[in-house]
Design an enzyme around this catalytic site. Structure first.
Site, mmCIF file in Angstrom:
data_model
loop_
_atom_site.group_PDB
_atom_site.id
_atom_site.type_symbol
_atom_site.label_atom_id
_atom_site.label_comp_id
_atom_site.label_asym_id
_atom_site.label_seq_id
_atom_site.Cartn_x
_atom_site.Cartn_y
_atom_site.Cartn_z
ATOM 1 C CD GLU A 151 -1.116 2.144 2.047
ATOM 2 O OE1 GLU A 151 -0.090 1.492 1.761
ATOM 3 O OE2 GLU A 151 -1.090 3.237 2.633
ATOM 4 C CB ALA A 175 -3.763 8.207 2.988
ATOM 5 C CD GLU A 176 1.399 4.781 3.928
ATOM 6 O OE1 GLU A 176 1.421 5.984 3.612
ATOM 7 O OE2 GLU A 176 1.582 3.869 3.092
ATOM 8 C CG ASP A 180 10.811 -0.472 4.985
ATOM 9 O OD1 ASP A 180 12.037 -0.501 4.882
ATOM 10 O OD2 ASP A 180 10.123 -1.516 5.113
ATOM 11 C CB ILE A 183 6.100 2.872 10.564
ATOM 12 C CG1 ILE A 183 5.216 2.975 11.799
ATOM 13 C CG2 ILE A 183 7.537 3.201 10.969
ATOM 14 C CD1 ILE A 183 3.945 2.229 11.704
ATOM 15 C CG HIS A 241 9.673 -1.996 -0.238
ATOM 16 N ND1 HIS A 241 10.290 -0.959 -0.888
ATOM 17 C CD2 HIS A 241 8.347 -1.901 -0.542
ATOM 18 C CE1 HIS A 241 9.384 -0.267 -1.574
ATOM 19 N NE2 HIS A 241 8.207 -0.811 -1.379
#
Lengths: 326, 326
Positions: A31, A61-62, A87, A89, A130
């Protein structure tokens, strides 16, 4: 060797440039890593140099990022994928735990040569979505190398090794380290994965510290020197696999250990390091291994509150003094 | 529907694969119920045409990612049935040395990579395969099977959107048997034709009768051609009927009888057989021969596998990391 002074951010950026230049199979995505160059500017200039097929911005869109990096690695690329804040993950975790780490073991040694770059750590007044350090989650799962460099030198050399390595590597940076400076060679060098680094020699207490806590431990060691206490600071650099030999050698000399890890206390990597050290070094220990960690409390925003969460120089000093008494 | 000008040998090969997959499922069910296969066994009985139609439109170089109901998908892609049977029994001669088991196995030699036990977990990995093909300029495509249940997961939507924006050569094939585990489609979504969702991502979407092997072939072939030309991904929904419960031995008495009546009426093998016989491509005698030959092949594979040794402890420790680290 001619040396130059760079920031931790620049060191990582140089590693990415050099490895992308060296190997056309290296791709980088995440991102805001492309046109903008990353929210911490770590990937600055890469898209311009290597083009939109090899360096690109992605949707937010992890899960897709982590899964796609995995598939791309299986099919012949060497992806470097960025999860902007550690955070987040959790969104990528299913892919990491049920695909990335599983594939080599289950599918007869198929290689998954990817690097997951992310950053954690507090001190940024980022509040609790964060700032977390969740390395223990990844550390827990078999099959993923986990690296947490603390200096520009290690960051550059280690990232180059990580990109060239055929295993999945989680490369965990610390947001507060990006502007810190250090010396690196002008030319090509690498730092091997899986090797600890003694950042300061001492004879009274071994402080095993991770990531930014190495910097804090070195500050503490300097002040403790004035009080007549000689602290050895060992940085595992790669926490999995762990270079236990270097740690054990230090403990043999000092007989006392403090483990420092900026993370929630319960189930932290520090807990596991403590267990590993006592298993291997029990006969060399003169007292219990102490841990300096963050408490089991969410990370609050207010500067007035955040300080209660953060481990750092003063808490490390206190632990070392306590350790000397026991 | 014979709009395609497929050669007769190819049509017969497709018919044979349908029977190979069906006979595999019948035998696997029997072996599971009499305790010769351990663990759960998700059967694709009745759904074979989705797999065979789709894989018949692919080349060996193309990759597939399957589901937890992967047997027919992998057989259609051309995996070695003997090594597959050995894997189902957890034997050393299994395609993954007995580590994967019935829902995760893979075969790199035909790029069947691989099964996925996490509903919706495979789509992003397939996008990664396609990313590699595009970056490396190989003209290969990847195809991911996923169910109607999976189509309600975030990871699948993330994957489709990501592939759309990057124009990666991937086919999203929703094998819709109308069941997400034990819950029917209409209780999980109000959307009737799941290919409608493709419109949200600006890519083509089509729904076909998944029990019509040629309809599946046609739809997938169009999507494959489009992907190879660099025009990006497509969504195909193939509506099919699960002839068994969630897994072998699961009760089915509470499932709606109309669903199963329709499924029996739409038996994909009978549908295709009638067409081939009407066109004089197949005789009833040949059909009987193929049914029996494929049953023998499966029986021999399982008998041989049952005699094979189990993997030893060395296999257990192998490939946690598939490559050297330091």
């Amino acid at each position: 060797m001619t040396m130059k002074k760079v920031t931790y951010r620049q060191a990582i950026n140089e590693a990415l440039f050099e490895e992308m230049e060296r190997d056309p199979k290296v791709v980088l995505f995440g991102e805001d890593v492309g046109t903008y160059g990353g929210v911490f500017k770590v990937t600055d200039g890469l898209k311009k140099k290597f083009g939109n097929e090899r360096v690109f911005d992605t949707p937010i869109a992890e899960a897709a990022l982590m899964g796609a990096a995995t598939g791309a690695a299986v099919a012949g690329l060497r992806p470097v994928v960025e999860i902007m804040f550690m955070d987040w993950i959790g969104i990528a975790m299913d892919q990491l735990v049920n695909q990335t780490s599983m594939i080599p073991y289950i599918w007869e040694g198929i290689k998954v040569p990817l690097v997951l770059r992310t950053q954690g750590g507090s001190g940024s007044k980022g509040s609790c979505q964060h700032t977390k350090s969740l390395e223990a989650w990844i550390y827990h799962v078999p099959g993923i190398v986990v690296a947490m460099p603390s200096t520009p030198y290690d960051a550059k050399g280690l990232l180059k090794s990580a990109i060239r390595n055929d295993n999945p590597v989680a490369f965990i940076e610390h947001k507060m380290l990006y502007p810190t400076e250090g010396e690196i060679p002008e030319g090509e060098y690498t730092v091997p994965l899986g090797r600890a680094s003694v950042k300061r020699e001492g004879k009274d207490v071994t402080v095993v510290a991770l990531s930014k806590m190495v910097v804090e431990s070195l500050k503490a060691a300097k002040e403790l020197e004035d009080e007549g206490i000689s602290v050895e600071v060992v940085d595992p650099v790669t926490i999995k696999p762990l270079d236990m030999d270097t740690i054990a050698e230090s403990v043999k000399k000092t007989n006392r250990v403090v483990v420092v890890n900026e993370a929630f206390r319960t189930g932290a990597v520090a807990s596991d390091l403590t267990a590993q050290i006592q298993e291997r070094c029990f006969d060399d220990l003169d007292g219990p291994i102490l841990r300096v960690t963050a408490p089991d409390v969410q990370v609050p925003y207010s500067p007035a509150l955040e300080q209660f969460w953060l481990p750092g120089k003063d808490k490390i000093k206190q632990a070392v003094l306590e350790c000397m008494k026991r | 529907m014979f709009a395609t000008s497929l050669p007769e040998e190819k049509l017969i090969e497709m018919y044979r694969k349908l029977w190979l997959a069906r006979n595999h499922e019948l035998l696997a069910e029997e072996w599971k119920l009499n305790g010769r296969i351990q663990g759960s066994v998700h059967l694709a009985t009745g759904q074979e045409a989705v797999a065979v139609g789709a894989c018949s439109a692919l080349e060996v170089d193309d990759y597939i990612m399957g589901t937890h109901r992967e047997h027919a998908q992998m057989i259609a892609k051309g995996v070695n049935i003997r090594r597959m049977a050995a894997e189902m029994l957890g034997k050393a001669t299994g395609m993954n040395q007995g580590k994967a088991g019935h829902m995760l196995f893979s075969d790199k030699s035909v790029n069947a990579l691989g099964g996925c036990g996490i509903v919706g977990g495979g789509a992003a990995v397939a996008v990664g395969y396609a990313m590699a093909f595009k970056v490396l300029g190989t003209r290969q495509v990847s195809l991911v099977f996923f169910g109607d249940g999976a189509f309600n997961t975030g990871a699948v939507h993330e994957a489709i959107n990501f592939a759309s924006v990057r124009k990666y050569p991937v086919i999203f094939l929703c094998e819709n048997n109308r069941w997400g585990l034990t819950v029917m489609q209409h209780e999980q979504t109000v959307v009737e034709d799941l290919s409608d969702r493709a419109r949200c991502y600006g890519i083509p979407g089509v729904t076909v009768n998944g029990n019509d092997v040629l309809a599946v072939y046609e739809a997938v072939k169009l999507a494959v051609d489009r992907a190879r030309e660099g025009d990006g991904p497509s969504v195909i929904e193939a509506k099919t009927w699960r002839m068994r419960g969630l897994a072998a031995g699961y009760p089915m008495d509470w499932e709606p009888s109309e669903y199963h009546e329709e499924g029996r009426k739409q038996d994909p093998i009978r549908l295709f057989e009638e067409k081939l016989i009407a066109r004089n491509i197949l005789s009833e005698e040949m059909a009987k021969g193929i049914e029996e030959e494929t049953r023998r092949v499966v029986e021999e594979a399982y008998e041989e596998a049952s005699q094979a040794p189990y993997p030893d402890e060395a296999v257990f420790w192998e490939n946690v990391f598939a490559a050297p680290i330091g």
